[in-house]
Design a protein around this motif. Structure first.
Motif, short mmCIF file in Angstrom:
data_model
loop_
_atom_site.label_atom_id
_atom_site.label_comp_id
_atom_site.label_asym_id
_atom_site.label_seq_id
_atom_site.Cartn_x
_atom_site.Cartn_y
_atom_site.Cartn_z
N LYS A 18 -2.32 -7.28 12.25
CA LYS A 18 -1.16 -6.11 11.24
C LYS A 18 -0.27 -7.17 10.58
N SER A 19 -0.49 -8.40 10.73
CA SER A 19 1.15 -9.05 9.63
C SER A 19 0.74 -9.61 8.18
N GLY A 20 -0.65 -8.57 7.90
CA GLY A 20 -0.79 -8.74 6.92
C GLY A 20 -2.38 -9.94 6.08
N LYS A 21 -2.90 -10.36 7.14
CA LYS A 21 -3.82 -11.74 7.01
C LYS A 21 -5.12 -11.08 6.08
N THR A 22 -4.90 -9.75 6.66
CA THR A 22 -7.09 -9.64 5.75
C THR A 22 -5.89 -8.91 4.44
N THR A 23 -5.27 -8.56 3.95
CA THR A 23 -4.56 -8.23 3.22
C THR A 23 -4.78 -9.42 1.82
N TYR B 216 1.14 -1.31 0.45
CA TYR B 216 -0.11 -0.08 0.27
C TYR B 216 1.31 1.63 -0.06
N1 LIG Z 1 -6.49 0.47 3.27
C1 LIG Z 1 -5.46 0.49 3.61
N2 LIG Z 1 -4.12 1.59 3.86
C2 LIG Z 1 -2.95 1.35 3.82
N3 LIG Z 1 -2.54 0.94 4.73
C3 LIG Z 1 -2.71 -0.81 5.09
C4 LIG Z 1 -4.53 -0.36 4.02
N4 LIG Z 1 -5.39 -1.79 4.55
C5 LIG Z 1 -3.97 -2.22 5.62
N5 LIG Z 1 -2.86 -1.69 6.07
C6 LIG Z 1 -1.83 -2.37 6.40
O1 LIG Z 1 -1.51 -3.44 5.83
C7 LIG Z 1 -0.33 -3.95 6.49
C8 LIG Z 1 -1.56 -5.20 6.87
O2 LIG Z 1 -3.23 -5.08 7.06
P1 LIG Z 1 -4.07 -6.93 7.05
O3 LIG Z 1 -3.57 -7.07 6.38
O4 LIG Z 1 -5.88 -5.71 7.56
O5 LIG Z 1 -3.52 -6.96 8.55
P2 LIG Z 1 -4.20 -8.46 9.46
O6 LIG Z 1 -5.38 -8.25 9.13
O7 LIG Z 1 -2.56 -9.39 9.24
O8 LIG Z 1 -4.49 -7.96 10.89
C9 LIG Z 1 -0.50 -3.47 8.25
O9 LIG Z 1 0.41 -2.51 9.27
C10 LIG Z 1 -2.12 -1.54 8.19
O10 LIG Z 1 -1.54 -1.18 8.91
#
Ligand SMILES: Nc1ncnc2c1ncn2[C@@H]1O[C@H](COP(=O)(O)OP(=O)(O)O)[C@@H](O)[C@H]1O
Ligand SMILES: [Mg+2]
Lengths: 280, 251, 281
Positions: B40-45, B14
């Protein structure tokens, strides 16, 4: 040098002054509404509303002007609504903030600031003369629709922005296209806000005078189609009052004007409140 | 077993902030893959890449490949709506659409062209039964979905995804903030679903991952630390960091 | 495919407002510029001699009248509007404000012809009887316009004052300043750009208003001698003569529109710039 006034004393004085000025201002509003109502309401009878003006409005009612106003509202909204709502959808759902959206927003704001007399001049030069539509409800409606655009775009944009982002995500995650998401999820949730903009547009059509005289004209005949000239209530009132044709009828028309605007503003306010309640 | 999804050298950022680096992973068909890791390890991403919901965010950069049944879903020009219909998603916060229970479920199928009322009713009932919600709502299908409890709303969201008849179901911490009974019901649902669906479950709850999944991927700061069968990972983790995480020595 | 088409259509719609604005500018300039060049810009802007049927097209008395009427309206309206805004944003209980703010905004919805009419039947006789002159005057127009722009200025100023962070206020009160001192020194200062924007928008509304002004200003073609003299503004000039104008005369009315257009654009652009600064702050 005079002794400095105690700050608390000063505050009390200033506060009293500010409150009385505020009371005065609000008093003016109530006075205007009461004055027109007291003078005008006795004139309003069923007959006044349902019969056409006779002898330039010296006697008779205001039926044809009500019809003309309604036609004008219809045409203006039929044009302004799709344009305004479409523009707002584009600005909120289809683009990200960019130079382009800034330009569009700036243009829209400028359009909102154009005085009605200039709109009238333009409507006359463009729709009435250049396009050859003559003085007609159509010319007036098109000119009015340009005037309504900024309000409709702004209120629609605001209400679309208030729809939670998650709803869109859910819809997209179900494989639903952007346009279907907009029409099935976003717009229904934003509807009360959009209606507020439309209601404000109706009020604008009712109160506007300068634009209408230049584009719809002031014919007292009952308009039969959108290509006919006509006279809206506001224009009728202006002519009655300015030429001193009939004071009682002028007051009657003014009362109707004010009451309808009051009613429309209150419903817009009510809708906006409903909307706030719903999204909170 | 056959691979349903194959992830090859996937990196994601991002706004120049790298969130996933060179992830390699496989999701077997008709099984549950658990993805665990600290916040914040990138799971959702990662999950959002599987159905291209990541497209909605500006200034992102994806490298690598993700294959669904052998087709690269990151390729430009792919029909994302069709992809999302095949790969359903359930979010961490239940988001019912502001309409009735029935309409929530019928929303997707209807927009994909199922108009027949009878067919829709069957679909709704079947999905609600699969999500173990049918008995609780069968008498009030026309009431607003907003009136349901949090746990019921989440099962509604699962049912809504099922009503699309997807092939893959992604779940992002679906039991986050739910009571134990709802959590249990959802876990049971997932167990019964894996017969015919491929499921990816992101969860922060190590116990839940151990109980429900067949394979596990452990993500840490955007890196895939370990990937293997649930049994192996929870008994003989290869990496020390995995061991630390599982035994709760980690955030 | 269908989606792309929809997107392109919507984009087209998004340009409708700006398209209309450009079309309008083009048309008004096209109709009005030739006559300005014909009589000379200097002559057009600085001569007070307006006799369109005899070929004299000087609009300076109207420019001056428009400006005076607007300034008069600001002198009367701004203090009232600010008083309302400060009272409603700072002193009045929340309950009162939520009712009174929309009530004041309602004032903006009353048709301008009705304001003009009330000016004629109530205000003009008062001026004539107590201050002298014909009653239809610069003063009457300024008072009516002041009332008309009150809602705009009040409403935007309230928003600007309410947008001042609460911490500013707390900080000042903690130093022992009274509420009024805090308002005067801290809050109004922080809300400054918002209030200025409100005032500029009010000015734009005042200089562009037509119907109410025609009814109460007297419409005499002269440089105003005193607040009691009848005056003709740029807007009333257009509205009064448009009905029968033809040829050069009509073109000259469009030229009058150009002058007005330029004034409004200057107001709008400055309001826009100040608002931007306000947002950034
Ligand atoms: N829409 C976004 N814009 C910018 N950064 C993002 C966004 N969504 C998540 N992040 C960043 O990406 C990283 C991984 O987030 P995320 O995938 O939500 O992790 P998890 O689901 O493991 O908590 C985090 O550091 C978060 O701040
Ligand atoms: Mg997450």
């Amino acid at each position: 040098m005079a002794k400095r006034i105690n700050p608390l004393m000063l505050q009390r004085i200033v506060k009293a002054q500010l409150w009385s000025l505020t009371g005065f201002t609000i008093g003016i509003l109530f006075f205007i509404i009461f004055f027109i109502s007291i003078k005008g309401l006795p004139q309003i009878t069923l007959e006044f509303l349902t019969s056409n003006p006779v002898d330039m409005g010296r006697s008779g009612g205001i039926f044809s002007t009500i019809v003309c106003t309604l036609y004008l509202i219809f045409v203006s909204l039929m044009i302004a609504m799709p344009l305004g709502v479409g523009a707002a959808i584009y600005l909120t759902e289809y683009t990200r903030e960019s130079r382009l959206t800034h330009i569009i927003r700036f243009g829209t704001e400028c359009l909102a600031g154009i005085p009605s007399i200039i709109m009238g001049l333009f409507g006359f030069a463009f729709f009435v003369m250049a396009l050859g539509l003559g003085w007609s409800i159509l010319s007036g409606g098109m000119t009015m629709s340009i005037m309504l655009l900024p309000t409709i775009i702004r209120t629609t944009e605001e209400s679309i922005k208030a729809v939670p982002y998650e709803l869109r995500e859910v819809s997209f995650s179900l494989g639903v296209t952007r346009w279907q998401t907009v029409t099935k999820v976003v717009l229904p949730s934003a509807l009360p806000g959009i209606v507020t903009g439309i209601v404000l547009g109706i009020a604008r059509c009712i109160e506007e005078t300068a634009v209408i005289i230049f584009t719809v004209g002031s014919s007292l005949r009952l308009p039969e189609s959108f290509f006919d000239s006509g006279r809206t209530m506001a224009v009728h009132f202006y002519i009655l009052a300015r030429e001193g044709i009939s004071m009682p009828n002028a007051y009657g028309t003014a009362a109707i004007l004010i009451l309808s605007i009051l009613f429309i503003n209150l419903s817009a306010y009510y809708l906006a409140r409903q909307f706030l309640k719903k999204i909170c | 077993m056959a691979a349903k999804i194959v992830v090859k050298d996937l990196s994601f950022s991002y706004n120049h902030q790298r969130v996933l680096s060179a992830v390699n992973l496989m999701v077997e068909a008709d099984s549950i893959l658990g993805i665990m890791g600290p916040a914040k390890s990138g799971k959702t991403t990662l999950l959002r890449i599987f159905n291209r919901l990541c497209d909605l965010i500006p200034h992102v950069r994806i490298e690598g490949e993700v294959f669904l049944d052998g087709e690269n879903i990151l390729r430009p020009g792919l029909n994302v709506d069709r992809l999302r219909k095949r790969v359903g998603m359930v979010f961490d916060k239940p988001v019912p659409l502001p309409r009735s229970i029935f309409e929530n479920l019928a929303y997707g199928p209807r927009l994909h062209g199922i108009k027949d009322k009878k067919r829709l009713e069957e679909l709704v009932e079947r999905s609600l039964r699969l999500a173990q919600l049918w008995d609780e709502v069968k008498d009030r299908l026309n009431e607003s979905a907003m009136k349901l409890s949090g746990g019921q709303q989440q099962r509604l969201c699962i049912a809504r995804t099922l009503a699309m008849e997807p092939e893959v179901i992604l779940l992002d911490e679906p039991t986050y903030g739910l009571d134990p009974i709802s959590t249990l019901k959802i876990e049971q649902t997932l167990q019964s679903l894996k017969e015919s669906y491929t499921i990816v479950l992101v969860s922060n709850n190590t116990w839940q991952v151990a109980r429900t999944t067949d394979n596990v991927a452990f993500l840490l700061m955007g890196e895939l630390i370990e990937y293997g069968s649930t049994h192996e990972i929870f008994t003989v983790p290869k990496d020390k960091r995995t061991d630390d995480y599982i035994s709760g020595r980690f955030g | 495919m269908k989606e792309k088409l929809i997107e392109k259509t919507l984009m087209l719609l998004a340009f409708s407002a700006i398209g209309a604005l450009l079309l309008m500018a083009v048309f008004i300039f096209k109709e009005g510029m030739p006559i300005i060049f014909k009589v000379g810009i200097k002559n057009f802007l600085f001569s007070t001699h307006w006799a369109p049927t005899k070929g004299h097209f000087g609009v300076s008395s109207m420019i001056v009248s428009s400006l005076f009427v607007t300034i008069g309206a600001m002198i009367i309206g701004v203090p009232l509007a600010l008083a309302c805004a400060i009272t409603l944003a700072e002193f009045a209980p929340q309950r009162v404000t939520v009712i009174l703010k929309p009530t004041i905004e309602l004032l903006a919805g009353i048709p301008s012809v009705v304001y003009g009419f009330l000016g004629v039947v109530l205000l003009v006789p008062l001026i004539r009887d107590y201050l002298g002159g014909p009653g239809l005057s610069l003063l009457a127009a300024s008072i009516i316009l002041a009332i008309m722009i009150l809602p705009t200025i009040t409403s935007i100023s309230i928003d600007a004052i309410k947008a001042v962070p609460y911490s500013y206020k707390e900080g000042s009160l903690a130093l022992g300043a009274t509420h009024w001192q805090t308002i005067r020194m801290v809050i109004l200062k922080a809300a400054r750009s918002g209030i200025i924007t409100a005032i500029i928008l009010g000015m734009a509304r005042a200089i562009g208003e037509t119907m109410a002004v025609i009814m109460v200003a007297g419409n005499a073609l002269r440089l105003p001698q005193s607040p009691l003299s009848p005056v003709r503004t740029l807007t009333s000039n257009i509205a009064l003569e448009m009905g029968y104008a033809a040829g050069d005369h009509r073109a000259a009315l469009f030229a009058t529109g150009i002058v007005l257009f330029v004034f409004i654009m200057v107001f709008n652009v400055s309001a826009n710039i100040i608002t931007k600064r306000w947002r950034r702050e």
